[in-house]
Scaffold this active site. Structure first.
Site, mmCIF file in Angstrom:
data_model
loop_
_atom_site.group_PDB
_atom_site.id
_atom_site.type_symbol
_atom_site.label_atom_id
_atom_site.label_comp_id
_atom_site.label_asym_id
_atom_site.label_seq_id
_atom_site.Cartn_x
_atom_site.Cartn_y
_atom_site.Cartn_z
ATOM 1 N N ARG A 46 0.822 -1.214 0.000
ATOM 2 C CA ARG A 46 0.000 0.000 0.000
ATOM 3 C C ARG A 46 0.856 1.263 0.000
ATOM 4 N NH1 ARG A 46 -5.551 -0.321 2.682
ATOM 5 N NH2 ARG A 46 -4.782 1.450 3.874
ATOM 6 N N ARG A 57 0.414 12.587 -9.835
ATOM 7 C CA ARG A 57 0.165 14.011 -9.632
ATOM 8 C C ARG A 57 1.387 14.856 -9.997
ATOM 9 N NH1 ARG A 57 -4.597 13.599 -10.232
ATOM 10 N NH2 ARG A 57 -6.093 13.581 -8.531
ATOM 11 N N HIS A 60 1.184 15.451 -13.507
ATOM 12 C CA HIS A 60 0.142 16.443 -13.814
ATOM 13 C C HIS A 60 0.632 17.875 -13.615
ATOM 14 C CE1 HIS A 60 -3.161 13.228 -13.024
ATOM 15 N NE2 HIS A 60 -2.842 13.276 -14.301
ATOM 16 N N SER A 88 8.468 0.915 7.761
ATOM 17 C CA SER A 88 9.545 0.373 8.599
ATOM 18 C C SER A 88 10.903 0.940 8.239
ATOM 19 C CB SER A 88 9.598 -1.151 8.462
ATOM 20 O OG SER A 88 10.048 -1.520 7.162
ATOM 21 N N SER A 148 -2.436 1.493 8.070
ATOM 22 C CA SER A 148 -3.411 2.357 7.386
ATOM 23 C C SER A 148 -3.202 3.838 7.688
ATOM 24 C CB SER A 148 -4.841 1.953 7.749
ATOM 25 O OG SER A 148 -5.168 0.720 7.174
ATOM 26 N N GLU A 151 -0.243 5.162 5.746
ATOM 27 C CA GLU A 151 -0.504 5.265 4.315
ATOM 28 C C GLU A 151 -1.437 6.430 3.991
ATOM 29 O OE1 GLU A 151 0.055 0.534 4.586
ATOM 30 O OE2 GLU A 151 -1.960 1.379 4.482
ATOM 31 N N ASP A 159 -0.168 14.874 -1.447
ATOM 32 C CA ASP A 159 -1.088 15.827 -2.071
ATOM 33 C C ASP A 159 -0.786 17.257 -1.624
ATOM 34 O OD1 ASP A 159 -2.398 14.016 -3.686
ATOM 35 O OD2 ASP A 159 -4.168 13.842 -2.412
#
Length: 184
Positions: A46, A57, A60, A88, A148, A151, A159
């Site tokens: 992930r 991006r 872009h 890790s 999670s 990530e 972003d």
């Protein structure tokens, strides 16, 4: 518990994680991605997906990014940067890439939960995301499973870096859309 309650807990965790991040490494990374020739990203699982989203991006906004392992990825050179996404900082394949990048004289950046990892010791730029790594799944740092929170925070960080580049280049979504895939 309702799904929206879980979502609110996730948002609270993300908000707290972003608030306690140190801007020093982030600023170094923001400056580096705009001054290097090519930008290479790598990560496993992930974390690798977040790195790929970042590469898209960057394309872009007119930067020159590549995902390590893709068939069209060129060779890394001394005036390039390799950005590794690894909770890790110990993933063997990523450590091998980091060692090779350093030998070639490229800039090495790491986004991680572990600023004292083997890859961090090699890195020119380390961005720590103070979140639980996947192996700390029962540590109580997050209500979410495994990595999670790391990530999600990484995607927000990436972003945010894109928004900074957009601002510095005077870009908006309309200008970026010209670089969006058009064969879909």
């Amino acid at each position: 518990m309702q799904t929206t309650t879980y979502a609110k807990e996730i948002l609270d965790e993300l908000s707290h994680t972003i608030e306690v991040m140190d801007d020093t490494g982030i600023e170094k990374l923001a400056n580096a991605i705009q001054r290097v020739n090519k930008i290479f990203v790598a990560g496993s699982g992930r974390s690798g997906l977040m790195a790929k989203a970042f590469a898209m991006r960057m394309m872009h906004v007119g930067l020159d990014p590549y995902v390590v392992g893709e068939t069209i990825t060129p060779s890394l050179e001394a005036d390039d940067i390799l950005i590794i996404s690894s909770g890790s900082g110990e993933t063997k394949s990523l450590l091998s890439m980091a060692e090779k990048a350093k030998k070639m004289g490229a800039t090495l950046a790491l986004v991680t939960t572990n600023p004292s990892s083997s890859i961090a010791k090699l890195a020119d730029i380390t961005v720590e995301i103070p979140a639980q790594a996947k192996a700390e799944g029962t540590s109580g740092k997050s209500v979410q499973p495994m990595g999670s929170l790391f990530e999600q925070a990484m995607l927000l960080l990436y972003d945010s870096l894109i928004l900074r580049v957009m601002n510095q280049k005077g870009l908006d979504s309309n200008k970026m859309y010209d670089r969006h895939a058009n064969l879909e």
